[in-house]
Enzyme design. Structure first.
Site, PDB file in Angstrom:
ATOM      1  N   ASP A   1       0.867  -1.153   0.000  1.00 15.15           N
ATOM      2  CA  ASP A   1       0.000   0.000   0.000  1.00 15.15           C
ATOM      3  C   ASP A   1       0.930   1.237   0.000  1.00 15.15           C
ATOM      4  O   ASP A   1       2.135   1.097   0.278  1.00 15.15           O
ATOM      5  CB  ASP A   1      -0.864  -0.039   1.273  1.00 15.15           C
ATOM      6  CG  ASP A   1      -1.538   1.279   1.548  1.00 15.15           C
ATOM      7  OD1 ASP A   1      -2.231   1.774   0.648  1.00 15.15           O
ATOM      8  OD2 ASP A   1      -1.357   1.824   2.668  1.00 15.15           O
TER       9      ASP A   1
ATOM     10  N   ASP B   1      -0.150   5.187   0.878  1.00 16.15           N
ATOM     11  CA  ASP B   1      -0.402   6.183   1.934  1.00 16.15           C
ATOM     12  C   ASP B   1      -0.478   5.509   3.294  1.00 16.15           C
ATOM     13  O   ASP B   1      -1.326   4.633   3.511  1.00 16.15           O
ATOM     14  CB  ASP B   1      -1.692   6.952   1.629  1.00 16.15           C
ATOM     15  CG  ASP B   1      -1.536   7.833   0.410  1.00 16.15           C
ATOM     16  OD1 ASP B   1      -0.618   8.658   0.404  1.00 16.15           O
ATOM     17  OD2 ASP B   1      -2.308   7.675  -0.551  1.00 16.15           O
TER      18      ASP B   1
HETATM   19  C1  XBP Z   1      -5.143   6.385   0.951  1.00 17.82           C
HETATM   20  C2  XBP Z   1      -6.114   7.311   0.404  1.00 17.82           C
HETATM   21  C3  XBP Z   1      -5.781   8.356  -0.528  1.00 17.82           C
HETATM   22  C4  XBP Z   1      -5.111   9.655  -0.069  1.00 17.82           C
HETATM   23  C5  XBP Z   1      -5.484  10.757  -1.012  1.00 17.82           C
HETATM   24  O1  XBP Z   1      -4.679   5.555  -0.072  1.00 17.82           O
HETATM   25  O2  XBP Z   1      -7.286   7.129   0.627  1.00 17.82           O
HETATM   26  O3  XBP Z   1      -7.033   8.714  -0.983  1.00 17.82           O
HETATM   27  O4  XBP Z   1      -5.574  10.063   1.198  1.00 17.82           O
HETATM   28  O5  XBP Z   1      -5.285  10.402  -2.294  1.00 17.82           O
HETATM   29  P1  XBP Z   1      -3.820   4.193   0.197  1.00 17.82           P
HETATM   30  P2  XBP Z   1      -5.914  11.224  -3.519  1.00 17.82           P
HETATM   31  O6  XBP Z   1      -3.702   3.976   1.683  1.00 17.82           O
HETATM   32  O7  XBP Z   1      -4.618   3.117  -0.484  1.00 17.82           O
HETATM   33  O8  XBP Z   1      -2.471   4.394  -0.454  1.00 17.82           O
HETATM   34  O9  XBP Z   1      -6.291  12.601  -3.064  1.00 17.82           O
HETATM   35  O10 XBP Z   1      -4.810  11.248  -4.534  1.00 17.82           O
HETATM   36  O11 XBP Z   1      -7.117  10.456  -4.012  1.00 17.82           O
HETATM   37 MG    MG Z   2      -2.855   3.177   3.444  1.00 24.08          MG
END
Ligand code: XBP
Ligand code: MG
Length: 235
Positions: free
Chosen positions: A11, A13
């Protein structure tokens, strides 16, 4: 018997890096610029993280959490999100974000062992690209066999689609993979795709329920990793 791991699916974020405070800062920056009278503090943003994807998060906020009235129409949501992405990327390129402790070592060791590496994230390719280039000085395509991003599916996490897209592209049985996640939505997504999952909670997710996880870690540092993974990375 030692588990034969052929692929690691990361993953982004919260897992590769603690990015959410920078996402939050970028959202608030644009609200102020555009004179939209919203401010997302830590507590509110934690609630908003129940929805993955930035545009979906804005919709959820205006339809559910805020007044229930739509302040921004679809086009304006797109515009705000575009500007937010631009700002976020400009800061990531400056090198503001660090990888979480242990992540670089896992990726470097896995590469040496010729494990297949992939990404499964609700965010955009643009955001992944900046983070990987800033952290590894490499194109993400050089490190990762397949990069599954929110723009490629209609249903983001907790649905399994992002992970299923990875599995389809790497052709590895889910039992020979580990997903690495930081949040409940991420865990539900990887488990719905039947992938054994290691969770190391991030800042916003410390008190989430991770009962479906195969492993819950305090850190991604090598010594904290499950023995199966350590053995596969070092033997
Ligand atoms: C986490 C998220 C993302 C970011 C924002 O993603 O939900 O939406 O907060 O991204 P993951 P965008 O943990 O799956 O990596 O504003 O680019 O949509
Ligand atoms: Mg995440």
């Amino acid at each position: 018997m030692k588990k034969n791991i052929r692929a690691l699916i990361f993953d982004v974020d919260g897992t590769l890096s603690e990015t959410e405070e920078l996402h939050r800062k970028a959202f608030n920056f644009v609200f102020e610029e555009e004179k939209i009278e919203w401010y997302w503090d830590f507590k509110l943003y934690k609630k908003l993280l129940n929805v993955s994807g930035g545009k979906e998060r804005i919709d959820y906020f205006q339809e559910t959490v805020s007044t229930g009235k739509k302040v921004l129409a679809r086009k304006e949501v797109e515009k705000v999100h575009q500007r937010k992405t631009l700002l976020y990327n400009s800061w990531v390129k400056e090198g503001i974000l660090e990888l979480r402790p242990g992540i670089k070592k896992i990726i470097t060791m896995a590469k040496k062992k010729k494990l297949i590496l992939a990404i499964s994230t609700s965010t955009s390719f643009e955001n992944v690209n900046s983070l990987i280039r800033a952290s590894f000085e490499e194109k993400p395509e050089k490190l990762f066999h397949f990069i599954s991003t929110g723009d490629l599916v209609s249903k983001k996490k907790p649905y399994p689609d992002l992970y299923e897209l990875v599995l389809k592209n790497i052709s590895v049985d889910p039992n020979h993979c580990f997903a690495l996640e930081d949040s409940r939505l991420g865990l539900l997504s990887s488990k719905a795709a039947k992938i054994p999952t290691i969770v190391c909670p991030s800042l916003y997710n410390l008190d989430d329920n991770f009962s479906e996880a195969d492993y819950i870690l305090e850190s991604f540092r090598f010594d904290y990793l499950p023995k199966d993974l350590r053995d596969n990375l070092s033997s």
